[in-house]
Design a protein around this motif. Structure first.
Motif, mmCIF file in Angstrom:
data_model
loop_
_atom_site.group_PDB
_atom_site.id
_atom_site.type_symbol
_atom_site.label_atom_id
_atom_site.label_comp_id
_atom_site.label_asym_id
_atom_site.label_seq_id
_atom_site.Cartn_x
_atom_site.Cartn_y
_atom_site.Cartn_z
ATOM 1 N N LYS A 177 -6.868 -1.443 -0.567
ATOM 2 C CA LYS A 177 -5.440 -1.716 -0.554
ATOM 3 C C LYS A 177 -5.167 -3.031 0.174
ATOM 4 O O LYS A 177 -5.737 -3.305 1.216
ATOM 5 C CB LYS A 177 -4.682 -0.580 0.136
ATOM 6 N N ASP A 183 2.938 -4.185 -1.845
ATOM 7 C CA ASP A 183 3.844 -3.578 -2.823
ATOM 8 C C ASP A 183 3.446 -3.927 -4.254
ATOM 9 O O ASP A 183 2.907 -5.007 -4.524
ATOM 10 C CB ASP A 183 5.279 -4.048 -2.579
ATOM 11 N N LYS A 186 7.290 -6.379 -9.025
ATOM 12 C CA LYS A 186 8.549 -5.948 -9.628
ATOM 13 C C LYS A 186 8.461 -6.068 -11.155
ATOM 14 O O LYS A 186 7.789 -6.955 -11.680
ATOM 15 C CB LYS A 186 9.709 -6.794 -9.113
#
Length: 562
Positions: A177, A183, A186
């Motif tokens: 990760k 994140d 988008k």
């Protein structure tokens, strides 16, 4: 004319099958009890004990949420990973082990430590004492450790130590990760490459590869994130995350810039340069790592040369990292296949010879029986420590059967359980148990013999049932009691044995000098279990032992619920 013979009730042939089902039901309760308390494979890793971290980093003061190890002055010493829950599929002798992996600041392995183990206590403890094994991967990178095959297992804890290495390799083969770009991108950015994108689904093997789907959940293609593979590539002031669009044949269709730690206006120059963003179109993502960057002559975006060239290099890093992860998973899948080692071949040979001897007319002949007993005593007993025990059976019921690590032992247990059910012969107790062999050798070796009275005999015969009840209670309630202590079998692996199992072994063998097969008759819960499922002339009748078995099943169910 004689009276007609009384017809046998139709249900009687099913009584014996019911016994087997009771045994299976108890095993399922034990498995369910373990499952309810086991960490989920996709859940959080257990909390670290700083004292164990200090075995790898002696000056460690605390561990950050990302696994970075810091000293009291907050200087970075390295980082740690733990194999659970990702590596819990690696079953040793009777269960998995959660291993702590230490990495130096140069991203080289600096040691292993046991955080916790669901394997047999003595086996895990022996590994903890074996420093050369715990440092056998030192100096290796993540990829080198995954490919490592030449591992010297710990004597007396072979299966436990091999399973630990497998757990490490499973953990290192998974995706990492990103801390700099945590994140998901988008959808607005993703739609620059896939206008109809409605959702993103991480790839099971490489989470930085995202499957792009439309509103009907149909795959449109994939997005490869350059993070975390390229997080350490610094442009003008920091790393940049790029998205690489792939069609369903894994051909590059374009790139997009997500976020960068570089300065404006350099980022916008790259983000808006169509030539640069389509530079790799038409190439297979899997062929990209084999291409020399210089062949493409990437000059970079005018005014943002360093940022764009670093971003392009990151695409190569990500493609290579993804390819290595898939190769590592293929190796892990190969590990899931049954592989025979020298130990397995020998154990299988002993089991086959023992079964053949048990059903041959030679079984009572000293010239055949005694040499084979010596092989069982020396090889299965002292060399391997291969016994069918309650600790082993409970461990397998809880965690699964170690097919790939110990197929020889699996065959031994399978023969022990199956042959009494279908052939009326308890081959394991009579031919394949090293402790049974010793008792046969000590039988009537001294003149004075002791015979239990009729009043005492039922109480002695009840001991194995009481021990089985204790086993079910400990397993179903998940108590920390070590079941190896109620049987003598670990005493044969003397350098890892505890005093409990040694005491049971000594007392049982001394008793067998005065009462033939004393431990087998009055102390062995495993022998009682095998004898319970053995088919015999009374198998069609419901007996007191069946009520005891039902009681054990009920005891397990109650312990599970409360």
């Amino acid at each position: 004319m004689s009276e007609p013979q009384k017809r046998r009730p139709a249900w009687r042939p099913f009584v014996h099958a019911g016994r087997v089902l009771i045994l299976v039901a108890i095993a399922l309760i034990i498995h369910l009890a373990a499952t309810l308390h086991a960490p989920a494979h996709d859940g959080p890793a257990p909390v670290l004990d700083i004292a164990i971290v200090q075995k790898l980093f002696p000056t460690a003061d605390h561990v950050a949420d990302d696994g970075t190890v810091k000293d009291a002055a907050n200087a970075t010493l390295g980082r740690v990973l733990q194999t659970s829950p990702a590596g819990d599929k690696a079953i040793g002798f009777s269960g998995p082990t959660n291993v702590l992996i230490g990495f130096s600041t140069a991203e080289k392995i600096s040691g292993l430590a046991i955080l916790s183990s669901r394997d047999t206590r003595e086996h895990a403890r022996e590994v903890e004492r074996h420093a050369p094994f715990l440092h056998s991967l030192d100096g290796l990178t993540r990829d080198e450790a995954i490919r490592q095959t030449d591992i010297d297992a710990v004597s007396g804890a072979t299966l436990t130590s091999l399973a630990m290495i497998e757990a490490v390799q499973r953990r290192l083969g998974g995706g990492q990760k990103s801390l700099k770009f945590p994140d998901l991108p988008k959808l607005g950015i993703v739609r620059k490459l896939f206008p109809a994108a409605q959702s993103l689904e991480p790839d099971e093997i490489y989470p930085s590869l995202l499957i792009v789907k439309n509103g009907d959940a149909t795959s449109l293609g994939k997005i490869l994130r350059t993070s975390p593979a390229a997080d350490n590539l610094v442009g003008y002031q920091g790393p940049t995350e790029m998205l690489v669009g792939l069609d369903n044949q894994d051909i590059i269709i374009g790139m997009a810039l997500v976020r960068s730690y570089d300065n404006e206006p350099y980022i916008d120059y790259v983000r808006e340069d169509e030539y640069f963003l389509n530079l790799l179109n038409g190439q297979s993502i899997y062929a990209l790592p084999e291409t020399d960057l210089r062949e493409l002559q990437i000059e970079g975006v005018s005014g943002a040369t360093m940022t764009s060239q670093t971003a392009a290099t990151g695409v190569y890093y990500a493609a290579d990292d993804m390819l290595q992860s898939y190769l590592a998973r293929n190796k892990a899948d190969e590990k899931d296949q049954i592989r025979l080692r020298e130990r397995d071949y020998k154990t299988i040979a002993v089991v086959i010879v023992g079964v053949l001897l048990a059903f041959s007319p030679w079984r009572g002949k000293p010239w055949a029986r005694i040499p084979f007993q010596i092989v069982v005593f020396v090889y299965l007993g002292f060399a391997n420590g291969d016994f069918v025990s309650q600790a082993l059976l409970v461990g397998w019921a809880q965690n699964g059967v170690p097919w790939k690590l110990a197929i020889g032992l699996v065959l031994l247990v399978g023969a022990a359980l199956a042959l009494p059910i279908f052939t009326r012969t308890n081959v394991y107790c009579s031919h394949l148990c090293p402790h049974g062999v010793v008792q046969q050798w000590t039988k009537r070796r001294i003149k004075w013999q002791w015979k239990p009275s009729k009043k005492l005999l039922p109480w002695l015969k009840a001991i194995p049932s009481v021990l089985l009840a204790w086993v079910v209670l400990v397993a179903a309630a998940r108590w920390s009691f070590s079941l190896v202590d109620i049987e003598p079998f670990d005493a044969y692996v003397w350098h890892i044995a505890g005093w409990g199992t040694i005491g049971v072994a000594v007392v049982g063998l001394v008793a067998s000098l005065f009462t033939p097969m004393a431990y087998c008759r009055f102390g062995c819960p495993t022998g009682a279990l095998l004898d319970y499922v053995r088919y015999n002339g009374k198998s069609e009748f419901w007996t007191r032992r069946d009520w005891v078995a039902v009681g054990l099943l009920a005891l397990g169910a109650v312990a599970l619920l409360f």
